[in-house]
Write an enzyme that holds these catalytic residues in place. Sequence first.
Site, PDB file in Angstrom:
ATOM      1  CB  CYS A 112      -5.288   4.259   0.885  1.00 37.75           C
ATOM      2  SG  CYS A 112      -5.727   5.930   0.385  1.00 37.75           S
ATOM      3  CG  HIS A 252      -8.660   1.731   0.922  1.00 40.36           C
ATOM      4  ND1 HIS A 252      -8.845   2.606   1.967  1.00 40.36           N
ATOM      5  CD2 HIS A 252      -8.368   2.488  -0.177  1.00 40.36           C
ATOM      6  CE1 HIS A 252      -8.663   3.846   1.527  1.00 40.36           C
ATOM      7  NE2 HIS A 252      -8.375   3.803   0.232  1.00 40.36           N
ATOM      8  CG  ASN A 282     -10.205   6.969   0.504  1.00 45.59           C
ATOM      9  OD1 ASN A 282      -9.549   6.664   1.505  1.00 45.59           O
ATOM     10  ND2 ASN A 282      -9.745   6.837  -0.722  1.00 45.59           N
TER      11      ASN A 282
HETATM   12  N1  COA Z   1     -19.795  15.514  -9.463  1.00 45.75           N
HETATM   13  C1  COA Z   1     -20.308  15.551 -10.702  1.00 45.75           C
HETATM   14  N2  COA Z   1     -19.607  15.236 -11.782  1.00 45.75           N
HETATM   15  C2  COA Z   1     -18.317  14.888 -11.599  1.00 45.75           C
HETATM   16  C3  COA Z   1     -17.722  14.845 -10.334  1.00 45.75           C
HETATM   17  C4  COA Z   1     -18.518  15.168  -9.236  1.00 45.75           C
HETATM   18  N3  COA Z   1     -18.056  15.152  -7.983  1.00 45.75           N
HETATM   19  N4  COA Z   1     -16.443  14.458 -10.474  1.00 45.75           N
HETATM   20  C5  COA Z   1     -16.227  14.265 -11.784  1.00 45.75           C
HETATM   21  N5  COA Z   1     -17.364  14.536 -12.471  1.00 45.75           N
HETATM   22  C6  COA Z   1     -17.598  14.450 -13.911  1.00 45.75           C
HETATM   23  C7  COA Z   1     -16.334  14.581 -14.729  1.00 45.75           C
HETATM   24  O1  COA Z   1     -16.035  15.941 -14.919  1.00 45.75           O
HETATM   25  C8  COA Z   1     -16.731  13.888 -16.001  1.00 45.75           C
HETATM   26  O2  COA Z   1     -17.501  14.750 -16.763  1.00 45.75           O
HETATM   27  P1  COA Z   1     -17.387  14.778 -18.384  1.00 45.75           P
HETATM   28  O3  COA Z   1     -17.795  13.402 -18.810  1.00 45.75           O
HETATM   29  O4  COA Z   1     -18.336  15.853 -18.740  1.00 45.75           O
HETATM   30  O5  COA Z   1     -15.955  15.072 -18.652  1.00 45.75           O
HETATM   31  C9  COA Z   1     -17.638  12.757 -15.529  1.00 45.75           C
HETATM   32  O6  COA Z   1     -18.080  13.142 -14.218  1.00 45.75           O
HETATM   33  C10 COA Z   1     -16.957  11.410 -15.471  1.00 45.75           C
HETATM   34  O7  COA Z   1     -15.726  11.591 -14.805  1.00 45.75           O
HETATM   35  P2  COA Z   1     -14.733  10.386 -14.557  1.00 45.75           P
HETATM   36  O8  COA Z   1     -13.565  10.865 -13.772  1.00 45.75           O
HETATM   37  O9  COA Z   1     -14.478   9.693 -15.859  1.00 45.75           O
HETATM   38  O10 COA Z   1     -15.673   9.452 -13.667  1.00 45.75           O
HETATM   39  P3  COA Z   1     -15.462   7.985 -13.183  1.00 45.75           P
HETATM   40  O11 COA Z   1     -16.595   7.152 -13.589  1.00 45.75           O
HETATM   41  O12 COA Z   1     -14.077   7.475 -13.494  1.00 45.75           O
HETATM   42  O13 COA Z   1     -15.563   8.164 -11.607  1.00 45.75           O
HETATM   43  C11 COA Z   1     -14.103   8.192  -9.679  1.00 45.75           C
HETATM   44  C12 COA Z   1     -14.606   8.958 -10.915  1.00 45.75           C
HETATM   45  C13 COA Z   1     -13.040   9.031  -9.016  1.00 45.75           C
HETATM   46  C14 COA Z   1     -15.276   8.001  -8.725  1.00 45.75           C
HETATM   47  C15 COA Z   1     -13.530   6.814 -10.131  1.00 45.75           C
HETATM   48  O14 COA Z   1     -12.614   6.996 -11.178  1.00 45.75           O
HETATM   49  C16 COA Z   1     -12.867   6.095  -9.015  1.00 45.75           C
HETATM   50  O15 COA Z   1     -13.502   5.636  -8.101  1.00 45.75           O
HETATM   51  N6  COA Z   1     -11.530   5.911  -9.078  1.00 45.75           N
HETATM   52  C17 COA Z   1     -10.787   5.331  -8.005  1.00 45.75           C
HETATM   53  C18 COA Z   1     -10.450   6.430  -7.027  1.00 45.75           C
HETATM   54  C19 COA Z   1      -9.943   5.928  -5.723  1.00 45.75           C
HETATM   55  O16 COA Z   1     -10.287   4.877  -5.252  1.00 45.75           O
HETATM   56  N7  COA Z   1      -9.108   6.744  -5.097  1.00 45.75           N
HETATM   57  C20 COA Z   1      -8.591   6.475  -3.834  1.00 45.75           C
HETATM   58  C21 COA Z   1      -7.280   5.829  -3.944  1.00 45.75           C
HETATM   59  S1  COA Z   1      -6.735   5.293  -2.408  1.00 45.75           S
END
Ligand code: COA
Length: 325
Positions: A112, A252, A282
């Site tokens: 990215c 980004h 993204n």
């Molecule tokens: N829909 C519903 N629930 C979802 C889900 C979705 N699409 N994806 C994950 N969950 C659930 C998980 O299973 C978890 O459930 P649990 O608590 O029962 O285990 C819960 O939501 C929380 O998951 P978690 O991964 O801890 O959520 P988060 O608050 O960290 O958010 C992201 C996830 C990916 C949005 C966040 O971590 C993020 O933005 N990270 C950066 C990613 C990024 O920028 N990537 C690109 C890099 S270039």
Amino acid sequence: MIRTRVIATAAKAPEQVITNEDLSKIVDTSDEWISQRTGIKERHISAGENTSALVIDVAKQLLEKTEVPGESIDLIVVASVTPDYGTPSLACMVQKEIGAKNAVAFDVVAACSGFMFALSTADKYIKSGMFENAIVIGGETLSKIVDWTDRATCVLFGDGAGGAYVEKSQEAGVVHENLGSAGELYDILTEGYTNCSNAFNDIPAEIDSKWYVNMNGREVFKFATKNVVRSMKRVMEEAQVDRDEIKYIVPHQANVRIVEVVSKKLGIPMEKFYMNMERYGNTSSASIPMALNELNERGLLERGDKIMLSGFGGGMTWGTMLIEW
Ligand code: COA
């Protein structure tokens, strides 16, 4: 002083739009979860067009906008983690389609942050005096390497391409940059792993789960907020530019919550961060040039404005560039 100036921008996304509602029909998710956690509402997903089709379209638009003939292009750099082939590079495919027979063409891989690394590369060739101009593009079809059964990742990404025609200038352009890599963290965000198989060893040539995007979301979140803030601060300090002098920041387009943290930590209001992830998701290396093109096409940039582009991504990598428009 020689600088590298952005003369024109362009972008291309596939026609097909997939909403959060559409995704909720294939994985256990909801519009509410995706919107609240990421700020994404919909994304464009390829209906068959590969990355080359998108980046070639962008290159053709750039030539049309600038009226520069293909044979006058010196350098083509394309950033992508989802090229059509291992070889040829996307840049060579662009070269053929625009008739840039005098250009040097190659791809760079920095996920990215790819557009930042590609633009930085073009900037160095131009500043060194070796080349007068370049086409720089970031383009992806992430839909082909996303696991469509994994709700934690498939809701985040989209397809698209964006780019810029840049040339040597004595007046304005790239002022300062900060690029960085943290290879020790490479395994928090991976895609496209292929195993080693051959005729002499009994190793099945199968696509395993590491082919798809694998991500530790929380670790990526921490990495992004820490390094983007540090990188942007460093660029402003080293260039002796105050945050109030910056008209827009093109971050980004990964996640609105990451941008909110960066905005707060830097004391720069959210209105200055230009975002369109709500409509595109993204798009990895395409995200910054697609957003920059939208900012430009909406007439929000005037010559002389100071803007910052800043991205982070797999590798892990990051990059910030201060540009005088
Ligand atoms: N829909 C519903 N629930 C979802 C889900 C979705 N699409 N994806 C994950 N969950 C659930 C998980 O299973 C978890 O459930 P649990 O608590 O029962 O285990 C819960 O939501 C929380 O998951 P978690 O991964 O801890 O959520 P988060 O608050 O960290 O958010 C992201 C996830 C990916 C949005 C966040 O971590 C993020 O933005 N990270 C950066 C990613 C990024 O920028 N990537 C690109 C890099 S270039």
